[in-house]
Design an enzyme around this catalytic site. Structure first.
Site, PDB file in Angstrom:
ATOM      1  N   ASN A   7      -4.484  -3.454  17.079  1.00 53.98           N
ATOM      2  CA  ASN A   7      -2.932  -3.279  17.401  1.00 53.98           C
ATOM      3  C   ASN A   7      -2.768  -1.745  17.280  1.00 53.98           C
ATOM      4  OD1 ASN A   7      -0.304  -3.473  16.806  1.00 53.98           O
ATOM      5  ND2 ASN A   7      -0.544  -3.673  14.585  1.00 53.98           N
ATOM      6  N   LYS A   9       0.174  -0.396  18.605  1.00 54.98           N
ATOM      7  CA  LYS A   9       1.526  -0.252  18.112  1.00 54.98           C
ATOM      8  C   LYS A   9       2.397   0.129  19.757  1.00 54.98           C
ATOM      9  CE  LYS A   9       0.343  -0.572  13.539  1.00 54.98           C
ATOM     10  NZ  LYS A   9       0.556  -0.006  11.910  1.00 54.98           N
ATOM     11  N   HIS A  97       4.211  -9.523  11.825  1.00 54.62           N
ATOM     12  CA  HIS A  97       3.387  -7.565  11.321  1.00 54.62           C
ATOM     13  C   HIS A  97       5.066  -7.179  10.374  1.00 54.62           C
ATOM     14  CE1 HIS A  97       2.467  -4.075  11.344  1.00 54.62           C
ATOM     15  NE2 HIS A  97       0.959  -4.510  11.413  1.00 54.62           N
ATOM     16  N   GLU A  99       5.749  -4.139  10.111  1.00 52.34           N
ATOM     17  CA  GLU A  99       6.678  -3.311  11.212  1.00 52.34           C
ATOM     18  C   GLU A  99       8.245  -4.758  11.658  1.00 52.34           C
ATOM     19  OE1 GLU A  99       3.659  -1.351  12.938  1.00 52.34           O
ATOM     20  OE2 GLU A  99       2.575  -0.273  11.755  1.00 52.34           O
ATOM     21  N   GLU A 165      -1.956  -7.614   5.486  1.00 54.59           N
ATOM     22  CA  GLU A 165      -2.231  -6.384   5.183  1.00 54.59           C
ATOM     23  C   GLU A 165      -1.146  -6.247   4.057  1.00 54.59           C
ATOM     24  OE1 GLU A 165      -2.872  -5.015   9.135  1.00 54.59           O
ATOM     25  OE2 GLU A 165      -0.830  -5.554   9.536  1.00 54.59           O
ATOM     26  N   GLY A 171      -1.251   2.695   6.908  1.00 56.27           N
ATOM     27  CA  GLY A 171      -0.814   3.642   7.998  1.00 56.27           C
ATOM     28  C   GLY A 171      -0.866   4.896   6.518  1.00 56.27           C
ATOM     29  N   SER A 211      -5.185   1.134   6.477  1.00 53.29           N
ATOM     30  CA  SER A 211      -6.129   2.054   6.727  1.00 53.29           C
ATOM     31  C   SER A 211      -7.020   2.309   6.825  1.00 53.29           C
ATOM     32  CB  SER A 211      -5.772   2.952   5.215  1.00 53.29           C
ATOM     33  OG  SER A 211      -3.607   3.848   5.167  1.00 53.29           O
ATOM     34  N   GLY A 232      -4.833  -0.718  13.009  1.00 55.52           N
ATOM     35  CA  GLY A 232      -4.229   0.598  13.380  1.00 55.52           C
ATOM     36  C   GLY A 232      -4.474   1.871  14.424  1.00 55.52           C
ATOM     37  N   GLY A 233      -4.226   2.995  12.801  1.00 53.88           N
ATOM     38  CA  GLY A 233      -4.169   4.165  13.276  1.00 53.88           C
ATOM     39  C   GLY A 233      -5.705   4.446  14.110  1.00 53.88           C
TER      40      GLY A 233
HETATM   41  P1  PGA Z   1      -2.846   1.016  10.046  1.00 51.35           P
HETATM   42  O1  PGA Z   1      -2.569   0.336  10.592  1.00 51.35           O
HETATM   43  O2  PGA Z   1      -4.688   0.267  10.555  1.00 51.35           O
HETATM   44  O3  PGA Z   1      -2.433   2.002  10.204  1.00 51.35           O
HETATM   45  O4  PGA Z   1      -2.214   1.512   8.481  1.00 51.35           O
HETATM   46  C1  PGA Z   1      -3.131  -1.884  10.416  1.00 51.35           C
HETATM   47  C2  PGA Z   1      -1.725  -2.386  10.966  1.00 51.35           C
HETATM   48  O5  PGA Z   1      -0.364  -2.427  10.509  1.00 51.35           O
HETATM   49  O6  PGA Z   1      -2.088  -2.921  11.131  1.00 51.35           O
END
Ligand code: PGA
Length: 249
Positions: A7, A9, A97, A99, A165, A171, A211, A232-233
């Site tokens: 992802n 983002k 998601h 966010e 999640e 994050g 994470s 994500g990150g």
């Molecule tokens: P993250 O994000 O790996 O940066 O924690 C995961 C996500 O938002 O799908």
């Protein structure tokens, strides 16, 4: 089958950044055996069409989007139709998601409509659910799952994946434990079983996200009941993401 979903983002701001990212991605991808693995990259909408330039990557990797609207055409300023995604060769779409729930006020009802519209069109849906705070009651993910699937019919379910999640883990560098994540996955599976029956629920891929790094990924992916990771990150560094895909069994 194990799933690895990047992802990306709201990153990769210009062609230079996109080129560098997918050039490196392609380079590391060559060293990875993808047997038994499905890899999906979800860039921002504006780059979906541009992904054609990275043919060698997308011969092996599926293309995904980060969001979609629930109507196919019409006066919905700023929205993206599931048909537009289909026409660009997108196969996967992340819906719900946290966010988007947080910053765009997406409700369970909106998410339910999106899931139905995308599945009806044959897109594969990665439905994201998760509680906001640590130790929040599991009734929250039960409700999120129920509402998101309320209008989904049995013959569509083969294109569904769910990503558990926990929001507090996204994050933050504080991932959940594989044990807890597997317990939540099992609760989600029970919700699906109640509606669609146990055999369907058993087959449903449930991923963990929050994470995930190359250091902790294998523990999740190898855990029974967890079918992959939504990243994500760590997916913003191609080398790191490919290390995750190359997890030790
Ligand atoms: P993250 O994000 O790996 O940066 O924690 C995961 C996500 O938002 O799908």
């Amino acid at each position: 089958m194990k799933y690895f979903i990047a992802n990306l983002k709201m990153n990769l701001l210009n062609e230079r950044e996109v080129d560098r990212y997918f050039h490196d991605f392609g380079k590391y991808l060559k060293k990875v055996d993808l047997t038994g693995k499905i890899v999906v990259a979800c860039p921002p909408f504006v780059w979906l069409e541009y992904m054609e330039d990275f043919e060698s990557v997308f011969q092996k990797v599926k293309l995904g989007a980060q969001n979609v609207f629930w109507k196919y055409r019409g006066a919905y300023t700023g929205e993206i139709s599931p048909k537009m995604l289909k026409n660009l060769g997108v196969q996967y779409v992340i819906i719900g998601h946290s966010e988007r729930r947080r910053w765009l006020n997406e409700t369970d009802e909106m998410i339910g409509k999106k899931v139905k519209a995308a599945l009806d069109l044959g897109l594969k849906v990665v439905l994201a659910v998760g509680e906001f705070k640590k130790n929040e009651p599991k009734s929250l993910i039960i409700n999120q799952t129920k509402k998101a699937l309320s209008d989904v019919s049995r013959n569509r379910i083969k294109n569904l994946l769910i990503a558990y999640e926990p929001v507090w883990a996204i994050g933050t560098g504080l991932s959940d434990t594989p044990q807890n994540a597997a317990r939540s996955a099992e609760i989600i599976r029970q919700v699906v079983a109640q509606k669609f029956g146990k055999p369907i629920a058993k087959k449903l891929p449930i991923l963990y996200g929050g994470s995930v790094t190359s250091k902790n990924a294998a523990k999740f992916i190898n855990y029974e009941g967890i079918d992959g990771v939504l990243v994500g990150g760590a997916s913003l560094k191609p080398k790191e993401f490919l290390k995750i895909i190359n997890f030790k069994k």
